[in-house]
Scaffold this motif. Structure first.
Motif, PDB file in Angstrom:
ATOM      1  N   ILE A   1      10.456  31.499 -46.790  1.00  0.00           N
ATOM      2  CA  ILE A   1       9.569  30.467 -47.335  1.00  0.00           C
ATOM      3  C   ILE A   1       8.533  31.122 -48.232  1.00  0.00           C
ATOM      4  O   ILE A   1       7.919  32.132 -47.854  1.00  0.00           O
ATOM      5  N   ILE A   2       8.347  30.546 -49.411  1.00  0.00           N
ATOM      6  CA  ILE A   2       7.234  30.895 -50.304  1.00  0.00           C
ATOM      7  C   ILE A   2       6.654  29.571 -50.798  1.00  0.00           C
ATOM      8  O   ILE A   2       7.353  28.822 -51.509  1.00  0.00           O
ATOM      9  N   GLU A   3       5.420  29.280 -50.451  1.00  0.00           N
ATOM     10  CA  GLU A   3       4.827  28.004 -50.848  1.00  0.00           C
ATOM     11  C   GLU A   3       3.343  28.175 -51.117  1.00  0.00           C
ATOM     12  O   GLU A   3       2.690  29.069 -50.571  1.00  0.00           O
ATOM     13  N   GLN A   4       2.835  27.291 -51.941  1.00  0.00           N
ATOM     14  CA  GLN A   4       1.416  27.304 -52.304  1.00  0.00           C
ATOM     15  C   GLN A   4       0.609  26.608 -51.229  1.00  0.00           C
ATOM     16  O   GLN A   4       0.985  25.546 -50.723  1.00  0.00           O
ATOM     17  N   THR A   5      -0.524  27.200 -50.871  1.00  0.00           N
ATOM     18  CA  THR A   5      -1.386  26.641 -49.822  1.00  0.00           C
ATOM     19  C   THR A   5      -2.630  25.973 -50.377  1.00  0.00           C
ATOM     20  O   THR A   5      -3.202  25.105 -49.721  1.00  0.00           O
ATOM     21  N   THR A   6      -3.061  26.358 -51.559  1.00  0.00           N
ATOM     22  CA  THR A   6      -4.233  25.706 -52.161  1.00  0.00           C
ATOM     23  C   THR A   6      -3.809  24.416 -52.841  1.00  0.00           C
ATOM     24  O   THR A   6      -2.639  24.221 -53.174  1.00  0.00           O
TER      25      THR A   6
END
Length: 255
Positions: free
Chosen positions: A133-138
């Motif tokens: 998984i690679i995802e944006q948190t902001t």
């Protein structure tokens, strides 16, 4: 003893007429006014009339000067009103151009952020380690030029007068453009070697594009009957220092 007799007719009457003078009357008139308060009151009246006359003359002169100055100020105000209107128009056009340039700069400088992130992650990934998984948190920033007040659910309220100026300043402040908005993301992966996880974090932190790499959690899971370490990392994008990214104009030959 000698007696002198005037035998000329009318000599006594003429003499008596010539003897009546104003100098003889004035002493008797001045000698009749003996009250000092009456003299002081008369002097005060004369001085007051003189002061009133002087003040009237001065105020009239000042009124004339003020009228001339007011006329000049009115003419200047009418003349400079057009200049100020033209200045406000030019200022608005300048701000519009600067805003458009800021939008273009934002799009140009932030369109390769994820490309740099994925490049640095793939470069730092050690052997026997893979990501799931690679995802944006902001929160994703609003598109450049969008109304940030409307994006936050705030509707501008129409105001007038001095409050309109303050509200305009507030809206302009709230609708500023961030050239590099904060960009945080998380990485979830697995590895068969705990030392590989340490190396992975160290290489990510040494990248000029990434910062604040931290381990959120790690645990042992079973994958295909084998024990592997599942981890979750958090990191943020960092604006690289000048000189790291070299840009060159794209030249396409035209025949």
């Amino acid at each position: 003893m000698m007696l002198e007799i005037n035998l000329l007719p009318g000599a006594t009457k003429g003499k008596s007429r010539g003897g009546f003078t104003l100098a003889g009357v004035l002493p008797s008139f001045g000698s009749g006014i003996r009250d000092p308060f009456l003299i002081a009151a008369a002097a005060c009246v004369v001085m007051s009339m003189a002061a009133v006359g002087t003040l009237y003359t001065v105020q009239r002169a000042r009124t004339g000067q003020l009228a001339v100055r007011m006329d000049k100020a009115s003419r200047d105000s009418t003349r400079y009103a057009k200049v100020l209107a033209a200045r406000r128009k030019l200022t608005a056009e300048r701000d519009s151009v600067l805003r458009q340039l800021s939008i273009i700069r934002t799009i140009d400088e932030s369109r390769y952020n994820w490309a740099h992130i994925l490049d640095e992650v793939s470069r730092a990934l050690p052997a026997y380690t893979w990501l799931t998984i690679i995802e944006q948190t902001t929160k994703a920033p609003a598109p450049p030029g969008a109304d940030t007040l409307a994006a936050h659910g705030e509707a501008p309220v129409p105001v007038a007068g001095a409050a309109a100026t303050k509200a305009g300043a507030r809206i302009m402040t709230a609708d500023t453009i961030a050239i590099h908005p904060p960009l945080g993301f998380r990485l979830v992966g697995q590895t068969v070697d705990i030392q590989a996880l340490t190396m992975f974090m160290r290489q990510l932190e040494s990248s000029p594009f990434l910062q604040r790499v931290m381990l959120a959690r790690s645990e042992i899971v079973i994958v295909d009957g084998k024990d592997v370490t599942q981890f979750e990392l958090s990191a943020e994008y960092e604006v690289p220092p000048p000189g790291v990214v070299v840009t060159a104009p794209l030249v396409v030959p035209v025949r």
